[in-house]
Design an enzyme around this catalytic site. Structure first.
Site, PDB file in Angstrom:
ATOM      1  CE  LYS A  11       7.703   0.165  78.577  1.00  0.00           C
ATOM      2  NZ  LYS A  11       8.728  -0.535  79.372  1.00  0.00           N
ATOM      3  CE1 TYR A  51       5.591  -3.641  82.729  1.00  0.00           C
ATOM      4  CE2 TYR A  51       4.737  -1.493  83.358  1.00  0.00           C
ATOM      5  CZ  TYR A  51       5.305  -2.329  82.418  1.00  0.00           C
ATOM      6  OH  TYR A  51       5.579  -1.863  81.160  1.00  0.00           O
ATOM      7  CG  PHE A  59      13.467  -3.836  87.233  1.00  0.00           C
ATOM      8  CD1 PHE A  59      12.196  -3.808  86.675  1.00  0.00           C
ATOM      9  CD2 PHE A  59      14.225  -4.990  87.093  1.00  0.00           C
ATOM     10  CE1 PHE A  59      11.674  -4.899  86.000  1.00  0.00           C
ATOM     11  CE2 PHE A  59      13.713  -6.101  86.422  1.00  0.00           C
ATOM     12  CZ  PHE A  59      12.438  -6.053  85.871  1.00  0.00           C
ATOM     13  NE  ARG A  87       8.747 -11.054  73.375  1.00  0.00           N
ATOM     14  CZ  ARG A  87       8.941 -10.410  74.521  1.00  0.00           C
ATOM     15  NH1 ARG A  87       8.046  -9.532  74.935  1.00  0.00           N
ATOM     16  NH2 ARG A  87      10.011 -10.627  75.254  1.00  0.00           N
ATOM     17  CB  THR A  93      13.927  -5.809  77.330  1.00  0.00           C
ATOM     18  OG1 THR A  93      13.061  -6.895  77.007  1.00  0.00           O
ATOM     19  CG2 THR A  93      13.322  -5.002  78.451  1.00  0.00           C
ATOM     20  NE  ARG A 104      11.328  -2.356  74.100  1.00  0.00           N
ATOM     21  CZ  ARG A 104      10.880  -3.517  74.551  1.00  0.00           C
ATOM     22  NH1 ARG A 104      11.418  -4.652  74.147  1.00  0.00           N
ATOM     23  NH2 ARG A 104       9.876  -3.545  75.405  1.00  0.00           N
ATOM     24  CG  ASN A 114      11.774  -0.510  77.350  1.00  0.00           C
ATOM     25  OD1 ASN A 114      10.749   0.076  77.683  1.00  0.00           O
ATOM     26  ND2 ASN A 114      11.923  -1.809  77.512  1.00  0.00           N
ATOM     27  CG  HIS A 117       4.521  -3.618  77.685  1.00  0.00           C
ATOM     28  ND1 HIS A 117       5.290  -4.505  78.398  1.00  0.00           N
ATOM     29  CD2 HIS A 117       3.312  -4.210  77.492  1.00  0.00           C
ATOM     30  CE1 HIS A 117       4.566  -5.590  78.642  1.00  0.00           C
ATOM     31  NE2 HIS A 117       3.363  -5.429  78.105  1.00  0.00           N
ATOM     32  CD  GLU A 128       0.747  -7.504  79.070  1.00  0.00           C
ATOM     33  OE1 GLU A 128       1.683  -7.931  79.750  1.00  0.00           O
ATOM     34  OE2 GLU A 128       0.879  -7.152  77.880  1.00  0.00           O
TER      35      GLU A 128
HETATM   36  P1  CMP Z   1       8.520  -3.980  79.473  1.00  0.00           P
HETATM   37  O1  CMP Z   1       8.446  -4.710  78.185  1.00  0.00           O
HETATM   38  O2  CMP Z   1       7.529  -2.891  79.699  1.00  0.00           O
HETATM   39  O3  CMP Z   1       8.407  -5.006  80.689  1.00  0.00           O
HETATM   40  C1  CMP Z   1       8.926  -4.724  81.975  1.00  0.00           C
HETATM   41  C2  CMP Z   1       9.842  -3.549  81.967  1.00  0.00           C
HETATM   42  O4  CMP Z   1      10.749  -3.488  83.035  1.00  0.00           O
HETATM   43  C3  CMP Z   1      10.736  -3.605  80.736  1.00  0.00           C
HETATM   44  O5  CMP Z   1       9.983  -3.328  79.596  1.00  0.00           O
HETATM   45  C4  CMP Z   1      11.822  -2.613  81.095  1.00  0.00           C
HETATM   46  O6  CMP Z   1      11.456  -1.260  80.817  1.00  0.00           O
HETATM   47  C5  CMP Z   1      11.903  -2.785  82.599  1.00  0.00           C
HETATM   48  N1  CMP Z   1      13.091  -3.574  82.946  1.00  0.00           N
HETATM   49  C6  CMP Z   1      13.334  -4.856  82.626  1.00  0.00           C
HETATM   50  N2  CMP Z   1      14.520  -5.246  83.144  1.00  0.00           N
HETATM   51  C7  CMP Z   1      15.015  -4.173  83.813  1.00  0.00           C
HETATM   52  C8  CMP Z   1      16.211  -3.939  84.562  1.00  0.00           C
HETATM   53  N3  CMP Z   1      17.125  -4.907  84.709  1.00  0.00           N
HETATM   54  N4  CMP Z   1      16.376  -2.721  85.104  1.00  0.00           N
HETATM   55  C9  CMP Z   1      15.454  -1.762  84.945  1.00  0.00           C
HETATM   56  N5  CMP Z   1      14.302  -1.920  84.243  1.00  0.00           N
HETATM   57  C10 CMP Z   1      14.081  -3.110  83.687  1.00  0.00           C
END
Ligand code: CMP
Length: 139
Positions: A11, A51, A59, A87, A93, A104, A114, A117, A128
């Site tokens: 990211k 997304y 969010f 994963r 996450t 992470r 984070n 992805h 994807e």
């Molecule tokens: P990712 O694996 O890229 O998939 C969706 C992304 O949304 C996730 O990683 C986080 O970076 C973001 N995300 C998920 N939950 C939240 C949350 N509660 N608040 C803010 N960002 C979020």
């Protein structure tokens, strides 16, 4: 049967902080082969589309803004049981809940920033991967 590809993004914040090399090293050490890789900066509209699954989440707008804020590295990774193993390698996450030694836990800044992805299932790994890569870009 588990598929053998997953899709990942390094990211914008992690890329900006010079973490592309260290993250790729951990991916390599964990036994993943890079089947496709490219760096690009998503437009707001492209990030919205990628997304789309999170469109109803509170969010979503911040996520789309963040993901289009700077260059990312997109990759298709190959390994047996790729989605699940990746994963496990990246961790929760939310980096405050990620296990020690995960990508992470080591490199993420926050839930939004984070670091990486990773696809959540085989079906999304294919969707994807197709979003980013043409057939001739995959090896
Ligand atoms: P990712 O694996 O890229 O998939 C969706 C992304 O949304 C996730 O990683 C986080 O970076 C973001 N995300 C998920 N939950 C939240 C949350 N509660 N608040 C803010 N960002 C979020």
């Amino acid at each position: 049967m588990a598929g053998n590809i997953t899709f990942s993004i390094i990211k914008p914040y992690a890329a900006k902080m010079g973490l592309i090399g260290p993250i790729l090293a951990l991916i390599n050490e964990a036994g993943f082969k890079i089947s496709a890789i490219k760096s690009e900066k998503l437009t707001f509209e492209q990030a919205e589309e990628f997304y789309n699954i999170h469109k109803s989440k509170p969010f979503y707008n911040d996520l789309v803004e963040f993901m289009s804020s700077g260059p990312i590295v997109a990759m298709i990774l190959k390994k047996e049981n790729a989605v699940e193993d990746f994963r496990e390698l990246i961790g929760n996450t939310d980096p405050s809940k990620a296990e020690k030694g995960t990508i992470r836990e080591k490199f993420a800044d926050s839930l939004q920033k984070n670091a990486v992805h990773g696809s959540d299932c085989d079906e999304n790994a294919i969707i994807e991967s197709d979003f980013f890569f043409a057939k001739k870009e995959r090896f």
